[in-house]
Enzyme design. Sequence first.
Site, short mmCIF file in Angstrom:
data_model
loop_
_atom_site.label_atom_id
_atom_site.label_comp_id
_atom_site.label_asym_id
_atom_site.label_seq_id
_atom_site.Cartn_x
_atom_site.Cartn_y
_atom_site.Cartn_z
N CYS A 107 16.41 45.27 -16.53
CA CYS A 107 16.37 46.39 -17.48
C CYS A 107 16.59 47.74 -16.82
O CYS A 107 16.68 48.76 -17.52
CB CYS A 107 15.04 46.39 -18.24
N GLU A 163 0.85 -1.20 0.00
CA GLU A 163 0.00 0.00 0.00
C GLU A 163 0.88 1.24 0.00
O GLU A 163 2.08 1.16 0.25
CB GLU A 163 -0.87 0.03 1.27
N CYS A 201 11.62 45.40 -21.08
CA CYS A 201 12.44 44.60 -20.17
C CYS A 201 12.69 43.22 -20.79
O CYS A 201 11.75 42.51 -21.13
CB CYS A 201 11.72 44.46 -18.83
#
Length: 681
Positions: free
Chosen positions: A420, A120, A441
């Site tokens: 940026c 299990e 950017c």
Amino acid sequence: MTPEDAARRAAELREQLHHHAHRYYVLDDPEIPDAEYDRLFRELQALEDAHPALRTPDSPTQRVLGRVLEGLAPVRHAVPMLSIQTETDTTAEGARAFDARVRRELELPDDAPPVAYAAELKFDGLAVNLRYEHGVLVQAATRGDGETGEDVTQNIRTIGQIPLRLRGAAPPLLEVRGEVYMRRDAFERLNARQRERGEKTYVNPRNTAAGAVRQLDPAVTASRPLSFYAYGLGDAQGLPAFARHSELVGWLQGLGLPVNERRRVCSGADELVAFHRAVEAERDALPFDIDGVVYKVDRLDGQRQLGFKSREPRWAVAHKFPAQEQATRLNGIDIQVGRTGKLTPVAKLEPVFVGGTTVSNATLHNRFELRRKGVRVGDTVIVRRAGDVIPEVVGRMPGAPGGRPAYVPNFVMPRECPVCGSPVRREKGSLEHRCTGGLFCAAQRKQALLHFAGRRAMDIEGLGDKLVDQLVDGGLVRTLPELYTLGLAKLSALERMADKSAANLVAALERSKHTTLARFLYALGIRHVGESTAKDLARHFGTLDALMDAPREQLLEVNDVGPIVADSVRQFFAQPHHREIVERLRAVGITWPEASAAEQGPKLLAGLTLVLTGTLPTLGRDQAQALIEAAGGKVSGSVSKKTHYVVAGAEAGSKLAKAQELGVPVIDEAGLRALLEPAGG
Ligand code: IVH
């Protein structure tokens, strides 16, 4: 190591283990990952083995941990809730060692047939005992120290999965044992909500489930979506005669208790190894956390013969997987800029093996969370990687019990975008920092390209993140339309780009030009316009021009479009450079079937809801859905009385049964095609 050194170290370990056991069992608020606790525990065990005089009666190795909390009433278990032996060797050897032990203890000769085991999943939650009298749930208790647990009946009753009354012929007394756990999606949603509200996030589903079950206020429990799997029995009277554990589990299922389907009877060690391996491969795809698998001797007479060793059955073992949480050093924090400009702090970690892979980056979500977690660069932190969720730093690991003086962060969000250089802003009422550079950017451009190319957007195969990096960093692509001007020559010239891959990409770009309006809208990456909103917008307006010029009121008429989405769409198309991008994309030849205003009305499937099930002979699922949606119909995931047709293919399952039960018409692929043919054509 001198005896004095060993004694000192053992005392130190005892103290630490007591502290962490209290955090874990009593407070539900552990400070260290389980793997770390296990390491300390094993170190102490080894010291005690080498120097037996150090094995004091109060050593954490000498008793079952946990204590009853004040507030919840104690419950004495009629049959003790034992723990199970753990096999920490996560390789195949772990399974083989268990099988060898069982065979030895059953005194089986070497040529005896393989032993049958019930295999299990080992659910990672909180064990509970549910007491049913004449089929009615009368009491639920936690495991506690195994002898005495806590009464959590009120809380357990809030869990929808747990039947208050058993189905069919229930015995006079039945105690069911199983695990309360929280699904990963429920956990992620809960944390997303906490994050939105700027509140503390939960560490992992297991602790969250355990905390919820042991609440004093059941309303709090009810607000945490919990689940349950049954896997065994406690006290019982008047049971049918079972010969095997696997039969018992099937019987529990028949009584209406949830049991997990991923279980099987394995014959001998080889099949245990195969089960362990197969489940480990599926682990990430499961909707909940497991920390291993459990093997139980399937025959109950075999279990009786094997019996118990101190407080653990000899007939069962938990065979672990690699831990999903580990401690490592936070070496630094980088900033990642997303498609919409969102700045995310990313932890740079000392590489660590966790959840089956080596992790060296993990998300920190936002600055506030960093502060709430009290994490600083240089700290030892706890990393969690479970499922396909990205690795996450869930907290800091204390050096020693106690904590440290006031938290002073040594990281601040930058004021300028690290990619940026544009100013970074935080919108009012938002926890998110954003780069204001937009598509100027490079980071946002890269993400925009990746989104545009995505499978559910323009579906440009082969345009992955490495290539996008090269294209943007090399200045080859600044805007979306430029993707289509690349051509073979430019692509082949790229580093690591084989001629064949370049040709494939050119072909993929060509293919992507024939698309649908919904995909195109989604691909543009308009804020708040996800896949389903894009479909609604496309269906409502039929043409891009109608949508681009739609006033706010018209947008608000669209299904599921509220003011936030409407404003976002307006703002997007109000910007001239967005219009220009759209025009240039059309100019490179991107087309989709546009419904003229006249066609908008008599759509063949307008107003109809269909459900797809099974495998159709020629149409893929996505294709069938696209055809239905193009004809104005809606595809739903579940069958109800409101469903107009169920389209069934091979191996259709419960949806087909449901349709038959509700009397919903069932058609096949040919039937669907007939519906899509205009009458007489
Ligand atoms: S059987 C006497 N089966 O693992 C054996 N336990 O220490 C009783 N667990 O406390 C345990 N999945 O909370 C069993 N399929 C499973 C399980 C399971 C999870 C937990 C349980 C138990 C712990 C083992």
